[in-house]
Scaffold this motif. Structure first.
Motif, mmCIF file in Angstrom:
data_model
loop_
_atom_site.group_PDB
_atom_site.id
_atom_site.type_symbol
_atom_site.label_atom_id
_atom_site.label_comp_id
_atom_site.label_asym_id
_atom_site.label_seq_id
_atom_site.Cartn_x
_atom_site.Cartn_y
_atom_site.Cartn_z
ATOM 1 N N ALA A 234 0.851 -1.193 0.000
ATOM 2 C CA ALA A 234 0.000 0.000 0.000
ATOM 3 C C ALA A 234 0.885 1.240 0.000
ATOM 4 C CB ALA A 234 -0.918 0.004 1.205
ATOM 5 N N VAL A 235 0.518 2.205 -0.814
ATOM 6 C CA VAL A 235 1.260 3.450 -0.894
ATOM 7 C C VAL A 235 0.429 4.535 -0.205
ATOM 8 C CG1 VAL A 235 2.249 5.180 -2.418
ATOM 9 C CG2 VAL A 235 2.359 2.759 -3.058
ATOM 10 N N LYS A 236 1.068 5.246 0.739
ATOM 11 C CA LYS A 236 0.363 6.303 1.467
ATOM 12 C C LYS A 236 1.171 7.593 1.398
ATOM 13 C CE LYS A 236 -1.983 3.283 4.794
ATOM 14 N NZ LYS A 236 -2.209 2.976 6.223
ATOM 15 N N GLU A 237 0.488 8.646 0.976
ATOM 16 C CA GLU A 237 1.073 9.993 0.954
ATOM 17 C C GLU A 237 2.425 10.007 0.240
ATOM 18 O OE1 GLU A 237 1.161 11.396 4.933
ATOM 19 O OE2 GLU A 237 -1.021 11.456 5.146
ATOM 20 N N PHE A 238 2.385 9.484 -0.996
ATOM 21 C CA PHE A 238 3.564 9.482 -1.855
ATOM 22 C C PHE A 238 3.587 10.825 -2.573
ATOM 23 C CE2 PHE A 238 5.920 8.554 -5.717
ATOM 24 C CZ PHE A 238 6.951 7.755 -5.270
ATOM 25 N N ASN A 239 4.480 11.733 -2.138
ATOM 26 C CA ASN A 239 4.469 13.107 -2.638
ATOM 27 C C ASN A 239 5.371 13.249 -3.862
ATOM 28 O OD1 ASN A 239 2.839 13.659 -0.463
ATOM 29 N ND2 ASN A 239 4.480 14.542 0.778
ATOM 30 N N VAL A 240 4.777 13.707 -4.962
ATOM 31 C CA VAL A 240 5.525 13.923 -6.204
ATOM 32 C C VAL A 240 5.012 15.184 -6.875
ATOM 33 C CG1 VAL A 240 6.028 11.483 -6.628
ATOM 34 C CG2 VAL A 240 3.909 12.470 -7.486
ATOM 35 N N PHE B 149 1.869 21.014 -9.996
ATOM 36 C CA PHE B 149 1.369 21.038 -8.622
ATOM 37 C C PHE B 149 1.969 19.859 -7.873
ATOM 38 C CE2 PHE B 149 -1.576 18.292 -10.835
ATOM 39 C CZ PHE B 149 -1.864 17.275 -9.931
ATOM 40 N N LEU B 150 1.992 19.983 -6.574
ATOM 41 C CA LEU B 150 2.519 18.916 -5.721
ATOM 42 C C LEU B 150 1.370 18.017 -5.324
ATOM 43 C CD1 LEU B 150 5.014 17.770 -4.245
ATOM 44 C CD2 LEU B 150 4.385 19.173 -2.277
ATOM 45 N N GLY B 151 1.470 16.742 -5.714
ATOM 46 C CA GLY B 151 0.399 15.801 -5.404
ATOM 47 C C GLY B 151 0.824 14.781 -4.367
ATOM 48 N N SER B 152 -0.128 14.379 -3.572
ATOM 49 C CA SER B 152 0.098 13.323 -2.585
ATOM 50 C C SER B 152 -0.713 12.113 -3.020
ATOM 51 C CB SER B 152 -0.334 13.785 -1.194
ATOM 52 O OG SER B 152 -0.139 12.761 -0.236
ATOM 53 N N LEU B 153 -0.035 11.019 -3.370
ATOM 54 C CA LEU B 153 -0.682 9.826 -3.913
ATOM 55 C C LEU B 153 -0.811 8.755 -2.844
ATOM 56 C CD1 LEU B 153 0.339 11.345 -6.426
ATOM 57 C CD2 LEU B 153 0.726 9.147 -7.522
ATOM 58 N N TYR C 21 -5.566 10.884 -5.508
ATOM 59 C CA TYR C 21 -4.669 12.030 -5.629
ATOM 60 C C TYR C 21 -5.175 13.167 -4.728
ATOM 61 C CZ TYR C 21 -3.370 9.604 -9.951
ATOM 62 O OH TYR C 21 -2.978 8.679 -10.862
ATOM 63 N N GLU C 22 -4.228 13.895 -4.166
ATOM 64 C CA GLU C 22 -4.587 15.081 -3.384
ATOM 65 C C GLU C 22 -3.595 16.192 -3.702
ATOM 66 O OE1 GLU C 22 -5.171 16.614 1.259
ATOM 67 O OE2 GLU C 22 -4.456 14.576 0.826
ATOM 68 N N ASP C 23 -4.116 17.345 -4.048
ATOM 69 C CA ASP C 23 -3.273 18.503 -4.353
ATOM 70 C C ASP C 23 -2.864 19.176 -3.034
ATOM 71 O OD1 ASP C 23 -2.015 20.747 -5.219
ATOM 72 O OD2 ASP C 23 -3.614 21.390 -6.584
ATOM 73 N N ILE C 24 -1.591 19.080 -2.710
ATOM 74 C CA ILE C 24 -1.090 19.671 -1.454
ATOM 75 C C ILE C 24 -0.185 20.859 -1.750
ATOM 76 C CG2 ILE C 24 -1.283 17.518 -0.148
ATOM 77 C CD1 ILE C 24 1.749 17.168 -0.517
ATOM 78 N N SER C 25 -0.367 21.468 -2.928
ATOM 79 C CA SER C 25 0.468 22.609 -3.300
ATOM 80 C C SER C 25 0.321 23.748 -2.305
ATOM 81 C CB SER C 25 0.094 23.097 -4.708
ATOM 82 O OG SER C 25 0.304 22.073 -5.652
ATOM 83 N N SER C 26 -0.955 24.011 -1.897
ATOM 84 C CA SER C 26 -1.172 25.111 -0.961
ATOM 85 C C SER C 26 -0.458 24.846 0.359
ATOM 86 C CB SER C 26 -2.670 25.308 -0.717
ATOM 87 O OG SER C 26 -3.257 24.123 -0.201
ATOM 88 N N ASN C 27 -0.503 23.570 0.820
ATOM 89 C CA ASN C 27 0.216 23.232 2.056
ATOM 90 C C ASN C 27 1.718 23.421 1.880
ATOM 91 O OD1 ASN C 27 -2.218 22.533 3.190
ATOM 92 N ND2 ASN C 27 -1.965 20.344 2.871
#
Length: 442
Positions: free
Chosen positions: A106-112, A122-126, A143-149
């Motif tokens: 399982a992949v959690k919060e894989f930031n690319v 944008f910076l995504g957290s997969l 996918y989650e866009d964490i660019s603002s963070n």
């Protein structure tokens, strides 16, 4: 025959029940499938479903949120392998993601860092999960866009860096300011010491004036007596040449005896005063620690102030037992008494023609402490004034010769050299009382 029919009916019922069960299960699965489809399509989180194919995974479908985020129609995405999305994610990040997912992890919060079709990054957290469905390994990626963070974190880092720079600059400025303050403080301390020295020299001037005044009377009397005696001797010589009579000799002896007695008495008084002043001078200049009689030292201190008290209606009363013997510093103690009395004459009695200063003392705490009070019946002080009287450079005689160091010097001597404390009680119109408490044996 009946048994056969019954068996057929039983089997028909069982088949019917099985058929009904299957139909109901398919209906339930269909409902769940519709529910999952609805959740998948309406989820605000971009979702992608793919399956493994030749060491890579091919996209099967994406939801509306994914299409909106990446700006790619679903028809163009279906069936495309992950490796074909050269615009999607860097090769190194994609390799790491595929490695973990293909291993069934399982992949959690894989930031690319990712790019949309229009080139915007944008910076995504997969997060992904692999499942075996109908013989195929299915892969679901959220996918989650964490660019603002990320931007906030960058801003926080920049803010912290800026704050660190500001703190460093402020620290430097404070060090510079402290250095200047220390230099200013040293200058003020030097100025204060110079003023204190001036105050001591002024007290020395009062001492000299007191010595001159006190010695003037006995020496003047002695001089007058010696002059009278000289004239009597001269008259006796004339009488001898003319013929000395008994009555003349008797008169000479009587008058010369009186003159000699006056001469001796005044010379003894002058000698005593010189001895006392010499002791005071030694005590003042050397701060000599010795055993002394408290009453005698107080009398010596007040004697120095006689020129200030002469021709006035101000009186100093010493109410101190002659039995109190202490071991301390008589010179600084005399300086304290002199300053307190001078302060009273200058301030407390400023608008009074008459005044009384009373010095009282007794031993307390099993005779280990001396309590000495200097009380007057003068103008008194307000509460605000009482809080400032011991502060350096504070004076109510600004521009009139006051340095504001008299009572400050008193406080320093009592708390420092004498090892005691000083308290002030006063009321307007009711006078003031300075209470000194210090060890009787140092």
């Amino acid at each position: 025959m009946g048994l056969l029919i019954a068996s057929i009916l039983f089997l028909s019922g069982a088949l019917l029940l099985a058929l009904l069960f299957v139909m109901q299960r398919e209906k339930t699965l269909k409902a769940r499938e519709i529910q999952l489809e609805s959740i998948f399509d309406t989820s605000p989180t971009p979702l992608l479903v793919g399956y493994w194919l030749d060491g890579d995974y091919a996209t099967e479908r994406v939801n509306s949120a994914w299409i909106k985020k990446f700006q790619i129609p679903e028809a163009q995405v279906a069936g495309i392998k992950a490796g074909e999305f050269s615009w999607w994610v860097s090769a190194s990040d994609r390799a790491r993601l595929i490695h973990q997912a293909h291993a069934g992890l399982a992949v959690k919060e894989f930031n690319v860092w990712m790019r949309r079709a229009d080139g915007e990054e944008f910076l995504g957290s997969l997060s992904s999960q692999t499942r075996l469905v109908k013989g195929r390994q299915m892969l679901v990626i959220a996918y989650e866009d964490i660019s603002s963070n990320y931007q906030m974190q960058q801003q926080l880092r920049e803010l912290n860096r800026t704050l660190e720079d500001r703190v460093e600059q402020r620290t430097f400025d404070l060090k510079q300011a402290n250095t200047k303050l220390e230099e200013t403080l040293q200058s003020l301390e030097k100025a204060q010491q110079d003023l204190i020295q001036s105050e001591k020299l002024a007290a020395l001037g009062s001492l000299v004036a007191g010595v001159a005044h006190e010695l003037n009377t006995p020496l003047g009397n002695a001089l007058m007596s010696s002059t009278t005696l000289g004239k009597d001797i001269e008259n006796l010589n004339h009488a001898l040449q003319a013929g000395l009579m008994r009555s003349t000799l008797e008169d000479f002896l009587t008058e010369s005896g009186q003159s000699l007695a006056i001469l001796q008495r005044n010379l003894q008084r002058a000698s005593g005063l010189i001895s006392s002043f010499r002791q005071v001078a030694v005590d003042r200049t050397t701060s000599q620690l010795r055993q002394f009689n408290l009453n005698k030292v107080l009398i010596e201190a007040i004697t120095l102030l006689q020129p200030l008290l002469k021709n006035t209606q101000y009186e100093v009363l010493i109410d101190v037992p002659e039995s109190i013997e202490i071991t301390s510093y008589p010179g600084p103690l005399g300086q304290v008494i002199t300053n307190l009395v001078q302060n009273t004459l200058l301030h407390a009695f400023e608008n009074q023609e008459q005044g009384l200063i009373t010095l009282k003392a007794h031993l307390i705490s099993d005779q280990s402490l001396v309590e000495l009070s200097v009380q007057d019946n003068g103008a008194g002080m307000s509460e605000g004034l009482q809080k400032k009287v011991f502060d350096p450079f504070f004076t109510t005689k600004i521009g009139q010769g006051g340095t504001g160091l008299g009572l400050h010097l008193v406080h320093n001597i009592v708390t420092g050299i004498l090892g005691g404390r000083i308290q002030l009680t006063s009321e307007l119109g009711q006078g003031s009382n300075f209470i000194l408490t210090f060890p009787s044996q140092i």
